[in-house]
Structure formats: C-alpha cells, structure tokens
Design a protein around this motif. Structure first.
Motif, mmCIF file in Angstrom:
data_model
loop_
_atom_site.group_PDB
_atom_site.id
_atom_site.type_symbol
_atom_site.label_atom_id
_atom_site.label_comp_id
_atom_site.label_asym_id
_atom_site.label_seq_id
_atom_site.Cartn_x
_atom_site.Cartn_y
_atom_site.Cartn_z
ATOM 1 N N TRP A 24 5.439 -0.372 -17.827
ATOM 2 C CA TRP A 24 5.577 -0.936 -16.911
ATOM 3 C C TRP A 24 5.211 -2.244 -17.256
ATOM 4 O O TRP A 24 3.947 -2.414 -17.473
ATOM 5 C CB TRP A 24 4.981 -0.589 -15.606
ATOM 6 N N PHE A 45 9.418 -4.690 -9.407
ATOM 7 C CA PHE A 45 9.185 -3.530 -8.415
ATOM 8 C C PHE A 45 7.799 -4.448 -7.836
ATOM 9 O O PHE A 45 6.622 -4.173 -8.157
ATOM 10 C CB PHE A 45 8.445 -2.203 -8.921
ATOM 11 N N THR A 47 4.981 -4.169 -4.867
ATOM 12 C CA THR A 47 4.421 -3.002 -4.648
ATOM 13 C C THR A 47 2.973 -3.599 -4.034
ATOM 14 O O THR A 47 2.455 -4.600 -4.627
ATOM 15 C CB THR A 47 4.176 -1.982 -5.590
ATOM 16 N N CYS A 55 5.001 2.656 -0.431
ATOM 17 C CA CYS A 55 5.138 2.032 -2.165
ATOM 18 C C CYS A 55 4.475 3.441 -2.893
ATOM 19 O O CYS A 55 5.013 3.787 -3.758
ATOM 20 C CB CYS A 55 4.286 0.949 -2.419
ATOM 21 N N GLN A 59 6.426 5.638 -5.214
ATOM 22 C CA GLN A 59 6.058 6.125 -6.479
ATOM 23 C C GLN A 59 6.139 7.682 -7.041
ATOM 24 O O GLN A 59 6.530 7.999 -7.745
ATOM 25 C CB GLN A 59 4.501 5.625 -6.859
ATOM 26 N N LEU A 63 9.746 7.137 -8.787
ATOM 27 C CA LEU A 63 9.085 6.286 -10.034
ATOM 28 C C LEU A 63 8.380 7.207 -10.937
ATOM 29 O O LEU A 63 8.328 7.006 -12.074
ATOM 30 C CB LEU A 63 8.387 5.128 -9.269
ATOM 31 N N GLU A 80 6.266 -4.453 -12.811
ATOM 32 C CA GLU A 80 5.572 -4.094 -11.602
ATOM 33 C C GLU A 80 4.643 -5.507 -11.325
ATOM 34 O O GLU A 80 3.979 -5.919 -12.065
ATOM 35 C CB GLU A 80 4.357 -3.054 -11.786
ATOM 36 N N PRO A 110 7.812 -1.514 -0.066
ATOM 37 C CA PRO A 110 8.114 -1.953 -1.469
ATOM 38 C C PRO A 110 9.365 -2.682 -1.150
ATOM 39 O O PRO A 110 10.296 -2.103 -0.703
ATOM 40 C CB PRO A 110 8.140 -0.545 -2.081
ATOM 41 N N ILE A 112 12.231 -3.528 -4.378
ATOM 42 C CA ILE A 112 13.010 -3.488 -5.871
ATOM 43 C C ILE A 112 13.847 -4.240 -6.116
ATOM 44 O O ILE A 112 15.094 -4.258 -5.200
ATOM 45 C CB ILE A 112 13.082 -2.036 -6.428
#
Length: 155
Positions: A24, A45, A47, A55, A59, A63, A80, A110, A112
C-alpha cells in the motif's frame, strides 16, 4: 517427526503470509509512476483507519482477504490515503491527503476511487474510472463491483 511437521508448517505459513502481503503506497507521485510503468490503474483508499468503523470493517471483510490480494496484485496499484485521529503522520502526507480529499470531493469514509493518472510538468492529472465504498457481502461482492469499474464491459 512432530518437530519436522511443525518446522514445515512454520515455513509454509511464513511463505503464504509473505505471498499475501500487499504494498500500500502512501506517496501518490511514487504510485503514479508505478501505475504508468505497469499500466495499471490506481486504487485510492480514502480511510480513517483508527476511528472509522466502516473503514475497519472494509479492511477486515475485503482488503485483508486472499481473494482481494490476488485480484489487487493483478489489476491495480494500491494507495492508502489515511485521515487518522490518533496516529501521527508527517506534514507532507497530511498535506497530500488533504489536497487529494478536496480534489476528489471526498466527503465520507471509506471511499475507494479508481483512477488512471499521469505526471506532466510536476503536476498529476487524474482520469476517474469510478468509485465505491463498503459493499456488504464480503470480498466476492466487493470484487464484483471493483471488476466492473476497472474492466467495464465493452458495448
């Protein structure tokens, strides 16, 4: 015999954990360079890693799964952009993330955002592909949405 089994199990576990480790990026300019080199879009992302419940849920449910790791390593460059309340960040990262939050109009976490980007004369130009957030149903449901954004069906 038991020792050999445990040693083998340890090495297999270490190998699997290492194989699933995703990179990331936090420096967007570095990620853009890699994105252009590998010809993959960016997954940004946005967050609040230490306070945003959705978030943290994203994860854990998506994620950090092997399914996401496999898909991401083949399809996107991960970035990130964190807005923590208790975790310290460098002034450069704080400024970069604040500028990107404003540029992309991010109002909730979150979020994305999938985008391609290129650097010209020291400035980064983004071309949005689409966005999503938390999707219920785990990794499979989320990846279905992501796949439609990254690889839309040609009409």
């Amino acid at each position: 015999m038991k020792k050999i089994f445990l040693i083998t199990l340890f090495f297999v576990g270490a190998f699997v954990a290492q194989a699933q480790e995703l990179k990331w990026h936090t420096d967007v300019k570095e990620a853009v360079a890699i994105s252009n080199k590998e010809k993959k879009p960016l997954l940004l992302f946005f967050t609040g890693s230490d306070w945003c419940g959705w978030c943290i849920r994203l994860q854990n449910e998506v994620l950090k799964t092997p399914e996401f790791s496999k898909w991401a390593s083949e399809n996107v460059i991960l970035v990130e952009l964190d807005y923590p309340r208790r975790t310290a960040q460098t002034p450069e990262i704080k400024n970069q993330n604040a500028e990107l939050q404003q540029a992309f109009g991010i109002q909730g976490f979150p979020t994305i955002y999938f985008t391609s980007a290129e650097s010209k004369e020291g400035k980064v130009n983004f071309k949005g592909l689409g966005q999503t957030g938390y999707v219920s149903g785990g990794a499979a449901a989320w990846l279905t949405v992501a796949e439609q954004i990254v690889h839309p069906k040609k009409s």
